[in-house]
Enzyme design. Structure first.
Site, PDB file in Angstrom:
ATOM      1  N   LYS A 152       0.790  -1.146  -0.035  1.00  0.00           N
ATOM      2  CA  LYS A 152      -0.043   0.009   0.162  1.00  0.00           C
ATOM      3  C   LYS A 152       0.985   1.439  -0.086  1.00  0.00           C
ATOM      4  CE  LYS A 152      -4.271   1.584   2.117  1.00  0.00           C
ATOM      5  NZ  LYS A 152      -4.789   1.675   0.885  1.00  0.00           N
TER       6      LYS A 152
HETATM    7  N1  PMP Z   1      -7.431  -2.673  -3.390  1.00  0.00           N
HETATM    8  C1  PMP Z   1      -6.925  -1.228  -3.584  1.00  0.00           C
HETATM    9  C2  PMP Z   1      -6.263  -1.051  -4.514  1.00  0.00           C
HETATM   10  C3  PMP Z   1      -7.228  -0.575  -2.175  1.00  0.00           C
HETATM   11  O1  PMP Z   1      -6.591   0.768  -2.203  1.00  0.00           O
HETATM   12  C4  PMP Z   1      -7.996  -0.791  -1.397  1.00  0.00           C
HETATM   13  C5  PMP Z   1      -8.338   0.202  -0.254  1.00  0.00           C
HETATM   14  N2  PMP Z   1      -7.113   0.111   0.901  1.00  0.00           N
HETATM   15  C6  PMP Z   1      -8.386  -1.893  -1.362  1.00  0.00           C
HETATM   16  C7  PMP Z   1      -8.111  -2.753  -2.144  1.00  0.00           C
HETATM   17  C8  PMP Z   1      -9.230  -2.649   0.206  1.00  0.00           C
HETATM   18  O2  PMP Z   1      -8.149  -2.754   1.253  1.00  0.00           O
HETATM   19  P1  PMP Z   1      -8.513  -2.708   2.547  1.00  0.00           P
HETATM   20  O3  PMP Z   1      -9.891  -3.616   2.881  1.00  0.00           O
HETATM   21  O4  PMP Z   1      -7.684  -3.269   3.260  1.00  0.00           O
HETATM   22  O5  PMP Z   1      -9.027  -1.545   2.895  1.00  0.00           O
END
Ligand code: PMP
Length: 301
Positions: A152
């Site tokens: 991330k």
């Molecule tokens: N994919 C992407 C590209 C994202 O930015 C996010 C948001 N964090 C998610 C999936 C979902 O991840 P999470 O459930 O951990 O927020």
């Protein structure tokens, strides 16, 4: 607005980041977005799956070779201090960012500082929502051999930005990206599930997706509700013929999708399995299902 930066609480305006740092110049910022929900007593905020966010934060830092360590207690404490310093008593979105804050370049690895910021953000879990209209992007999702999607990292969102703005400019609400092999990957900021014949299907974690914490949550709660869940490659045309589609993510929570390109999904309203999951997710995040207490970290406000 108070933020926690480099070990202390300061006003946002006091944070000065070097304009020649790797974070400013090249988008080298690892981050997590975390939801805190006001529980049913209205006196407690519950952070959702903090340990999983902490772990993913460390994984992104490791993959990027950044020199930084933090214990889970330090991670939680820095968030709690920021929430309490701002006096919030409402649903929140917390961002923990790692900034490389000294003059550097794209391959800098030192001078990492933790920045914690907290924003009021109401939950989307509203049953009256109609769902969103999406378009499959011409941009492919980044892949693990180029820019690892399981990290991330701020710079990965250039890919998300291109897809999202393309969809908006075409008149849709949001995008769905395919991976380099042409299978469904994810949305610009959320994962994707489809429902076919009462079975939930979602791309596996090696299909060029972020290892989403909400995706993992949906898989677990769906299985506990005796729904079958399959993680496998998903074809583009399965999106057109499936019964239900939804996004899932920290910001998106569970967002029903009612259209993909020119194809209407099901009855073009949020489907029954999406609604069942949405209700259950809402109960869990408000602390109303004791089975999932271990996912919740409390702060008394
Ligand atoms: N994919 C992407 C590209 C994202 O930015 C996010 C948001 N964090 C998610 C999936 C979902 O991840 P999470 O459930 O951990 O927020």
């Amino acid at each position: 607005m108070k933020v926690f930066y480099n070990g202390e609480l300061v006003e946002k305006e006091q944070v000065i980041i070097d304009p020649f740092s790797a974070s400013v110049l090249y988008g080298v910022t690892v981050f997590e977005g975390i939801r805190y929900y006001l529980d049913h007593s209205q006196k407690v905020l519950v952070g959702f799956r903090l340990y999983e966010h902490y772990t993913r934060f460390l994984h992104s830092i490791k993959i990027l070779n950044i020199n930084f360590s933090i214990s889970f207690d330090e991670f939680i404490n820095s968030i709690e201090k920021t929430i309490l310093a701002n006096g919030y008593k409402e649903d929140l979105y917390v961002r923990t960012s790692l900034i490389l804050d000294k003059e550097g370049t794209w391959h800098s690895v030192d001078n990492a500082r933790l920045l914690v910021s907290v924003f009021p953000r109401v939950s989307n879990l509203d049953l009256s929502r109609n769902g969103v209209r999406t378009s499959i992007s011409h941009w492919n999702r980044i892949s693990d051999s180029q820019m690892p999607p399981r990290t991330k990292v701020g710079s990965n969102y250039l890919n998300s930005r291109m897809a999202y703005l393309e969809a908006k400019n075409k008149g849709f609400d949001n995008a769905i990206l395919l991976n380099k092999d042409g299978y469904v990957a994810e949305g610009p900021g959320a994962c994707v599930f489809i429902v076919r014949d009462n079975v939930l299907i979602t791309p596996s974690i090696n299909q060029s997706i972020l290892e989403s914490i909400t995706r993992d949550t949906i898989i677990k709660i769906a299985k506990d509700l005796n729904l079958q869940v399959i993680e496998r490659p998903v074809d583009r045309t399965e999106l057109f013929i499936c019964d239900e589609v939804f996004y899932t993510g920290t910001a998106a929570e569970i967002t029903p999708i009612i259209q993909v390109d020119s194809y209407l999904i099901g009855e073009s309203v949020p489907g029954p399995i999406t609604i069942t999951l949405l209700k259950e997710f809402n109960r869990i995040t408000r602390g109303q299902n004791s089975k999932y207490q271990s996912w919740l970290t409390k702060v008394h406000v």
